[in-house]
Motif scaffolding. Sequence first.
Motif, short mmCIF file in Angstrom:
data_model
loop_
_atom_site.label_atom_id
_atom_site.label_comp_id
_atom_site.label_asym_id
_atom_site.label_seq_id
_atom_site.Cartn_x
_atom_site.Cartn_y
_atom_site.Cartn_z
N ILE A 139 0.84 -1.20 0.00
CA ILE A 139 0.00 0.00 0.00
C ILE A 139 0.87 1.24 0.00
CG2 ILE A 139 -1.88 1.21 1.18
CD1 ILE A 139 -2.46 -1.43 2.68
N ILE A 140 0.53 2.18 -0.87
CA ILE A 140 1.19 3.49 -0.88
C ILE A 140 0.12 4.56 -0.71
CG2 ILE A 140 2.60 5.12 -2.19
CD1 ILE A 140 3.77 2.75 -3.70
N LEU A 141 0.20 5.27 0.40
CA LEU A 141 -0.77 6.34 0.70
C LEU A 141 0.00 7.55 1.21
CD1 LEU A 141 -3.54 4.30 2.58
CD2 LEU A 141 -3.60 5.07 0.21
N GLY A 142 -0.17 8.68 0.53
CA GLY A 142 0.57 9.87 0.94
C GLY A 142 2.07 9.62 0.86
N ASP A 143 2.78 9.95 1.92
CA ASP A 143 4.23 9.76 1.97
C ASP A 143 4.63 8.38 2.49
OD1 ASP A 143 4.60 12.37 1.12
OD2 ASP A 143 4.66 13.17 3.15
N PRO A 177 -8.44 3.35 4.11
CA PRO A 177 -8.32 4.75 4.53
C PRO A 177 -9.68 5.42 4.60
CG PRO A 177 -7.49 4.44 2.29
CD PRO A 177 -7.71 3.08 2.86
N GLY A 178 -9.87 6.20 5.65
CA GLY A 178 -11.13 6.89 5.86
C GLY A 178 -12.12 6.10 6.68
N LYS A 179 -11.96 4.78 6.76
CA LYS A 179 -12.86 3.95 7.55
C LYS A 179 -12.48 4.05 9.03
CE LYS A 179 -14.16 -0.88 8.39
NZ LYS A 179 -15.61 -0.62 8.51
N VAL A 180 -13.47 4.21 9.88
CA VAL A 180 -13.23 4.28 11.32
C VAL A 180 -13.23 2.86 11.89
CG1 VAL A 180 -14.03 5.17 13.53
CG2 VAL A 180 -14.32 6.54 11.45
N PHE A 181 -12.13 2.49 12.54
CA PHE A 181 -12.03 1.20 13.22
C PHE A 181 -12.23 1.43 14.71
CE2 PHE A 181 -9.74 0.43 9.31
CZ PHE A 181 -10.09 -0.87 8.98
N SER A 182 -13.23 0.78 15.28
CA SER A 182 -13.44 0.90 16.72
C SER A 182 -12.31 0.19 17.46
CB SER A 182 -14.78 0.28 17.11
OG SER A 182 -14.73 -1.14 16.96
N ARG A 183 -12.14 0.53 18.72
CA ARG A 183 -11.12 -0.14 19.53
C ARG A 183 -11.38 -1.63 19.61
NH1 ARG A 183 -11.24 4.94 21.97
NH2 ARG A 183 -9.16 5.81 22.47
N ASP A 184 -12.67 -2.01 19.72
CA ASP A 184 -13.01 -3.44 19.81
C ASP A 184 -12.56 -4.19 18.55
OD1 ASP A 184 -14.11 -3.18 22.29
OD2 ASP A 184 -16.18 -3.02 21.59
N VAL A 185 -12.78 -3.59 17.38
CA VAL A 185 -12.38 -4.23 16.13
C VAL A 185 -10.86 -4.35 16.06
CG1 VAL A 185 -12.26 -3.92 13.62
CG2 VAL A 185 -14.41 -3.56 14.83
N ILE A 186 -10.16 -3.30 16.45
CA ILE A 186 -8.69 -3.35 16.44
C ILE A 186 -8.18 -4.43 17.39
CG2 ILE A 186 -6.57 -2.05 16.93
CD1 ILE A 186 -8.08 0.48 16.07
N PHE A 187 -8.78 -4.50 18.59
CA PHE A 187 -8.38 -5.53 19.55
C PHE A 187 -8.54 -6.92 18.95
CE2 PHE A 187 -9.53 -2.58 23.30
CZ PHE A 187 -8.24 -2.08 23.32
N ARG A 188 -9.70 -7.18 18.36
CA ARG A 188 -9.99 -8.52 17.83
C ARG A 188 -9.05 -8.89 16.69
NH1 ARG A 188 -15.41 -6.89 18.07
NH2 ARG A 188 -15.48 -6.77 15.79
N LYS A 189 -8.79 -7.94 15.79
CA LYS A 189 -7.99 -8.24 14.62
C LYS A 189 -6.49 -8.33 14.93
CE LYS A 189 -11.11 -6.50 11.03
NZ LYS A 189 -11.17 -7.80 10.30
N ILE A 190 -6.04 -7.56 15.91
CA ILE A 190 -4.60 -7.52 16.20
C ILE A 190 -4.22 -8.46 17.34
CG2 ILE A 190 -2.64 -6.05 16.78
CD1 ILE A 190 -3.99 -5.50 14.04
N GLN A 216 -0.29 13.56 11.36
CA GLN A 216 -1.40 13.87 10.47
C GLN A 216 -2.16 12.67 9.95
OE1 GLN A 216 1.79 14.04 9.75
NE2 GLN A 216 2.24 13.85 7.57
N TYR A 217 -1.56 11.47 10.03
CA TYR A 217 -2.16 10.32 9.36
C TYR A 217 -3.25 9.61 10.15
CZ TYR A 217 1.42 10.60 5.75
OH TYR A 217 2.21 11.03 4.73
N ILE A 218 -3.04 9.41 11.43
CA ILE A 218 -4.00 8.65 12.24
C ILE A 218 -4.86 9.62 13.03
CG2 ILE A 218 -4.31 6.91 14.03
CD1 ILE A 218 -1.68 5.68 13.20
N LYS A 227 -8.94 6.21 12.58
CA LYS A 227 -8.96 6.02 11.14
C LYS A 227 -7.68 6.59 10.54
CE LYS A 227 -11.30 10.33 9.85
NZ LYS A 227 -12.41 10.94 9.06
N PHE A 228 -7.33 6.08 9.37
CA PHE A 228 -6.18 6.59 8.62
C PHE A 228 -6.68 7.58 7.59
CE2 PHE A 228 -3.01 6.76 5.32
CZ PHE A 228 -1.80 6.69 6.00
N ASP A 229 -6.06 8.75 7.54
CA ASP A 229 -6.44 9.77 6.57
C ASP A 229 -5.18 10.37 5.97
OD1 ASP A 229 -8.10 11.28 5.06
OD2 ASP A 229 -8.99 12.41 6.71
#
Length: 230
Positions: A139-143, A177-190, A216-218, A227-229
């Motif tokens: 993935i390449i996003l921004g810098d 990018p742009g999608k909001v990940f809840s803390r619960d989702v991040i916990f489960r996936k990571i 600026q990204y997170i 979310k990542f922007d």
Amino acid sequence: MSNYKPSILIVDDEEDILEFISYNLEKENFQVFTANNGRDALKTANVEKPDLIILDIMMPEMDGVEVCKLLRQDERFNETIIAFLTARGEDYIHTSSLDVGGDDFINKPIKPSVLVSRINALLRRTSKFKASTEAPAHIILGDLELDEESFLVKKLGEELELPRKEFQILALLMSKPGKVFSRDVIFRKIWGADVIVGNRTIDVHIRKLREKIGEQYIKTVKGIGYKFDF
């Protein structure tokens, strides 16, 4: 699917914006349709069934929010990604757009390279294009550049050293990018469903990530997650 040209409908009442976006997307082998008002957008969408629709919010005859609302009432467009093109940053504009089923925002003005990266990232959210992302992501996003296979992150070409959890969080956020990940989702996936960690744990990882990749990204979405922007 490798020879398939994703189709994109661009809707804006400013002719120069339509030409700018169309030119840059057609160069990248996208199939592009255009409309300059909301009513024509609905007609074109019904005929062409685009994979992604870029909607200006402020338009004559019918604004982008109303167009999105009508499209989301039609099950044929359940899988269609709808992104709003806007120069306006007021919270109520974003809220009303998401409430009617919008997926993301593309802010004016936007650089061609960033536009193409954002479009590709949005398309990866749909089931039609998920097969291409089953392999390790590059993935390449921004810098930033992230490669899952080599466990590598670069900023402006310079390699960054990230611990595994920080890398996994960044890869998750950059995947949509742009999608909001809840803390619960991040916990489960990571960390997995069976591991219990506190909110402070993820906050610390995010803080360390920001120190390395830039503030600026997170983005923090208060009371929800991150979310990542770009």
